[in-house]
Each structure stands twice: as structure tokens, then as C-alpha cells.
Write an enzyme that holds these catalytic residues in place. Structure first.
Site, PDB file in Angstrom:
ATOM      1  N   GLU A 259       0.884  -1.184  -0.096  1.00  0.00           N
ATOM      2  CA  GLU A 259       0.031  -0.017   0.067  1.00  0.00           C
ATOM      3  C   GLU A 259       0.745   1.165  -0.037  1.00  0.00           C
ATOM      4  O   GLU A 259       2.165   1.342   0.655  1.00  0.00           O
ATOM      5  CB  GLU A 259      -0.703  -0.272   1.329  1.00  0.00           C
ATOM      6  CG  GLU A 259      -1.863   1.333   1.298  1.00  0.00           C
ATOM      7  CD  GLU A 259      -2.506   1.218   3.039  1.00  0.00           C
ATOM      8  OE1 GLU A 259      -3.673   1.671   2.899  1.00  0.00           O
ATOM      9  OE2 GLU A 259      -1.794   0.714   3.798  1.00  0.00           O
ATOM     10  N   LYS A 318      -9.894  -0.095  -1.862  1.00  0.00           N
ATOM     11  CA  LYS A 318     -10.009  -0.289  -0.436  1.00  0.00           C
ATOM     12  C   LYS A 318     -11.433  -0.033  -0.004  1.00  0.00           C
ATOM     13  O   LYS A 318     -12.040   1.192  -0.348  1.00  0.00           O
ATOM     14  CB  LYS A 318      -9.028   0.471   0.405  1.00  0.00           C
ATOM     15  CG  LYS A 318      -8.926   0.122   1.812  1.00  0.00           C
ATOM     16  CD  LYS A 318      -7.836   0.901   2.338  1.00  0.00           C
ATOM     17  CE  LYS A 318      -7.437   0.485   4.000  1.00  0.00           C
ATOM     18  NZ  LYS A 318      -6.512   1.094   4.341  1.00  0.00           N
ATOM     19  N   CYS A 368      -4.371  -3.320   4.155  1.00  0.00           N
ATOM     20  CA  CYS A 368      -3.728  -2.876   5.415  1.00  0.00           C
ATOM     21  C   CYS A 368      -5.038  -2.833   6.470  1.00  0.00           C
ATOM     22  O   CYS A 368      -5.352  -4.535   6.990  1.00  0.00           O
ATOM     23  CB  CYS A 368      -3.508  -1.386   5.428  1.00  0.00           C
ATOM     24  SG  CYS A 368      -2.743  -0.628   6.913  1.00  0.00           S
TER      25      CYS A 368
END
Length: 508
Positions: A259, A318, A368
Site C-alpha cells: 500500500e 479499499k 492494511c
């Protein structure tokens, strides 16, 4: 037991629970911590607690736990927001304490409390703003046998099992053979089931092939908030490590960048695009690159596939964004309390399948913070993911425990889904996690490095992936019903409460 002693005990039990989490990983500490929490909520010496006393005791336990568990947040935003988060998360424990006091008045309340604990954990992990599931009790069991329950019920089942064992120890200390027998059962059964479940972990019958995959950790120029100002340097670091990877390995199937490995938008910056395409062509295989993009909806935290020859492939926007970081709920209100509010982003969540195709392989992606959410990888598996990736950016958090806590989640997800997980971090820790949750390779923190391994592809769909949400809801509903029954049945008569008040001293 005086109230002061109970508070000291509650604080100590919170501190003990902390040591079950990574990097310490002393998994029995989770049992001891929950045993201590339940013990302080139960009557001792015939003295019953009031509901507000139980609420404060449980909040004390949780505040100490979260204060020890979350200091990495202070690396980013300072002490005040970090302490405020620990306090706000401890507010949920007020309900744990109230229900625990009522349940604790039952002779066999130690059987019911674990289910109620799961219910409050689910509440805390869901609302508001999507909840905060980072602090679930289950994450502290990755080094122990209870982790093997992951394919059968995910984190919710592991939390329940941990709490059952802890409360079972309390039952062993109660008077009478009945509670002792039940307590022994609560300790032995979860461990026994876990050991049996572990025999079926990572069954090779579900392997459909293998891939040679890589995780690239380019590192950042230096720690701290200002590293984002050096975006091109971060990109160049990942390009450099990728060219070294290409020189050392000629037959890769794909590679995962972290990321934010290219916070310079390659669709708007030609230099960034050329650098990425040069690295991809050198590797000769698809590369998943973490970048920032914009569309008609707004800013996106994007994992983008780049194929050799300059061809752009699938992307993953995301879906589970970090509140107060990538998004800022109630921005105007919170701006009165902290100048860091203005640093929060305004990203927009995606709604895709949670997968990208890299060559002939379908890769599930949880970027993440997403790895803490049950449905992230479960939806990836439902959409055909054969292997999983957790690209992450932990550079802002320095050498703190954050990266190790997150790695524990990826390991548990590997077990839960029966998939290998490739963890690619900008600055560490990057790792290769096998389907049985073990780490086969990992980097150090702030170390430019790549990891390469041949990993299995799987077509299995575990019980947790299919029915994990149902398992959690069954546990939650049972916990809520038992707490309500305890509230109705175990309320002390007013005269008994009055009798507990200390009598005045004097001649009258």
C-alpha cells in the site's frame, strides 16, 4: 474483597491480557486476563456488586489493556487522540461490566459470561463508523492451539473459546463439585476441539496448483509523518528492489508491492508510470502496486495491477477505510479537539469483489486495515480467490508493535480461509504466511528486501468462510439473551442492597 482491591485486580487482569497479543504472544495470558476480569465481577465473601461498580471495574480492565495495546497510534497523532481512543473503546466495557455483575450472581454464570463478552466485542467491532475490530481477543491466540478453530468460526469462535477457558478456571475455584466439574469441562473442551481441528489444517487435497510469488519491501527514506512528502523517493525504492528481484529470479508468476508504494498517481504522472512499467517489464510478470487514484466518486486508496508491456489490469479500491485517518467522520465537530483532524483524508470506499486477476491467478486483496474485518477475505474467497495478499503501509508507526499485531491478523486469516497470505509492507514487517498460519519468511523493519516463495493455490471454502457470520450471530444472540435473563432474574431485592450499606458507627 474490597472495591479498591477489585480495581487493582481489574487493572492487573487488563495488563496480563495485553501480553497475549503480538509481539509478546504469550497466549495463555488471554485466559488468565479474562479469568481475572470475570472474577472481579462476581460476589466474594457474600458481598454483591452494584451494576455501576461492575461497569467501572470492566472499564478499568479494558482501559489498561488498550492503553498498553495501542500506543502506536500516538506515533502518528500524539498522546491525546491515542488516549481518547483507549477511553472510547473502554466505554463498551461498561456494558460488559453491567452484564457481568448480573451474570456473576448465577452459580453457573461463568458459562454465560463468555457469550456475553463476544456480544460486546461484536458491538465494539461494528459501530460507530464501522467499529474498531483491531482489539479483538482472538488476535492474541495466534501462537496457541485455539487458532486452529479459525476455519470453523473465525475470530468470534476463538474469542468465545478463550473466554470459556478463562471463566472455566474461575469455576474450578467455586465451592461444590458441580461448578468444579463444569469449570473443568470449559477448560478442556475448547482445547480438545482445537487440537482436533488442527489435524485438518492445510489439507493438500485442496491444492489446485502453485505460483512463484514475491513480496517487495522498498522501505521509506525516513520515519515520521513527513515521509509522504517524499513520495517519489518511496516509489524509486520499490522500483530499485524490484529490479534486483528481476535480476535474481526469472520465472516469477507475480509480485505484490505495498500500500502507498506509489503515492505518486501513475495515471497523472508520466514519470511514475514509466518507472513502474520499467520494473514490471524487468520482472516479466504482473505486479500489484499500491497507489492513490481519483475517479468521478473521489479519491481512492487503490491496489492496481500492472502487466508487462504497459497493460493495466484489475484494481482493488479499499473498501474498509480507517476512520479518523483515511476518512474523517464529523470533521467539523472533531476539529475543535485536535489539529490533526485536518490531516485526515477524504477517501471514498470501494465496493468491488475483493479480488484481482494476476496472470492466471485470482488474488484476494485486503489492504492494511481491511485485514481486521471478517468479510474482507471471506468475500474474496467467495469471488474465487486462490491466494491472498495484505499490502500495507506501516512506516508512520516506526518500530512500534503495530506491524506485529497486524501480521498476527494475517496469520489468523490464513488459517481461517485455508490460503497462503503474502504480506507486503512499505517498511516492514513483510512476510510469507502459509495456509497453516506459520511464517515461512519475513523481513526486518526498515529493511529494503524482497521475499520469494512457491505457494499453493487452493479451492477450499472453509466452514468459517461459508458460515462464520452465522456462528458469530448465534454466539451473540445467546450472550444477549443470557444477559437479559440475568438482569431479570438476578436483580437483588432493595432490602438486600440496603443491607449491604455500612451501618453508622456511634451511640445513636
Amino acid at each position: 474483597m474490597t472495591l479498591l482491591v477489585r480495581f487493582l485486580w481489574a487493572a492487573l487482569s487488563g495488563a496480563v491480557t495485553f501480553f497475549s497479543y503480538a509481539p509478546a504472544g504469550v497466549w495463555p495470558a488471554g485466559f488468565v486476563g479474562i479469568a481475572g476480569l470475570y472474577a472481579v465481577l462476581t460476589p466474594w465473601g457474600g458481598r454483591h456488586l452494584r451494576w455501576w461498580q461492575g461497569a467501572l471495574l470492566a472499564a478499568c480492565h479494558s482501559f489498561v489493556l488498550y492503553l498498553l495495546l495501542l500506543p502506536w497510534i500516538g506515533e502518528l497523532v500524539g498522546a491525546f487522540p491515542y488516549i481518547a481512543l483507549a477511553v472510547s473503546m473502554s466505554l463498551y466495557a461498561l456494558l460488559t461490566g453491567i452484564g457481568g455483575v448480573m451474570i456473576g450472581r448465577w452459580r453457573y454464570g461463568f458459562v454465560a459470561f463468555p457469550l456475553f463478552y463476544v456480544a460486546i466485542e461484536m458491538l465494539r467491532s461494528s459501530v460507530p463508523f464501522g467499529g474498531f475490530s483491531w482489539i479483538r481477543l482472538a488476535w492474541g491466540q495466534i501462537e496457541g492451539p485455539l487458532a486452529w478453530l479459525a476455519p470453523w468460526g473465525g475470530p468470534a469462535l476463538i474469542t468465545a473459546a478463550t473466554a470459556f477457558i478463562g471463566c472455566g478456571f474461575v469455576g474450578l475455584y467455586k465451592r461444590g463439585s458441580g461448578p468444579k466439574i463444569v469449570g473443568a469441562v470449559l477448560v478442556a473442551v475448547p482445547l480438545g476441539f482445537a487440537v482436533l481441528a488442527g489435524q485438518g489444517v492445510n489439507n493438500p487435497v485442496h491444492e489446485t496448483g502453485s505460483v512463484k510469488a514475491a513480496a517487495v519491501q522498498g522501505n521509506v527514506p525516513r520515519m515520521g509523518l513527513d515521509f509522504a512528502a517524499q513520495r517519489m523517493a518511496v516509489l524509486n525504492n520499490h522500483v530499485k528492489v524490484s529490479h534486483q528481484l528481476a535480476r535474481d529470479h526469472e520465472d516469477l508468476d507475480f509480485a505484490i508491492w505495498p500500500e502507498n508504494s506509489s503515492d505518486v498517481n501513475p495515471f497523472r504522472n508520466p514519470d511514475a508510470r514509466r518507472s513502474i512499467e520499467g520494473a514490471v517489464d524487468a520482472i516479466g510478470a504482473p505486479v500489484l502496486v499500491g497507489t492513490l487514484t481519483y475517479d468521478e466518486v473521489g479519491a481512492r486508496n487503490t491496489m492496481q495491477v500492472f502487466n508487462p508491456g504497459g497493460k493495466v489490469g484489475d484494481h482493488h479500491f479499499k473498501k474498509y477505510l480507517q476512520p479518523f485517518g483515511e476518512t474523517m467522520p464529523m470533521r467539523e465537530f472533531f476539529s475543535h479537539f485536535s489539529p490533526y483532524v485536518e490531516r485526515a483524508g477524504d477517501f471514498k470506499a470501494g465496493d468491488g469483489p475483493g479480488t484481482v486477476r494476476m496472470g492466471d491467478t485470482v488474488v484476494g486483496v485486503a489492504t492494511c486495515y481491511e485485514v481486521a474485518f471478517d468479510n474482507a477475505f471471506r468475500s474474496s474467497i467467495a469471488n474465487g480467490a486462490q491466494i491472498l495478499a495484505t499490502p500495507t503501509n506501516n512506516a508512520t508507526f516506526g518500530y512500534s508493535n503495530m506491524t506485529f499485531q497486524q501480521l498476527a491478523m494475517s496469520r489468523l486469516r490464513a488459517l481461517e480461509t485455508d490460503r497462503a497470505v503474502i504480506v507486503a509492507a512499505t517498511s516492514g514487517v513483510s512476510a510469507i504466511v502459509l495456509p497453516d498460519g506459520t511464517i515461512s519468511q519475513q523481513t526486518g523493519i526498515f529493511e529494503p528486501k524482497y521475499l520469494v516463495e512457491r505457494l499453493p493455490l487452493k479451492d477450499s471454502v472453509t466452514f468459517a468462510v461459508r458460515h462464520g457470520n452465522t456462528v458469530q450471530w448465534v454466539l451473540v444472540i445467546a450472550g444477549v439473551i443470557l444477559a437479559l435473563l440475568a438482569l431479570v432474574k438476578n436483580r437483588l431485592p432493595r432490602r438486600e442492597l440496603q443491607a449491604e450499606q455500612p451501618k453508622p458507627v456511634g451511640n445513636g
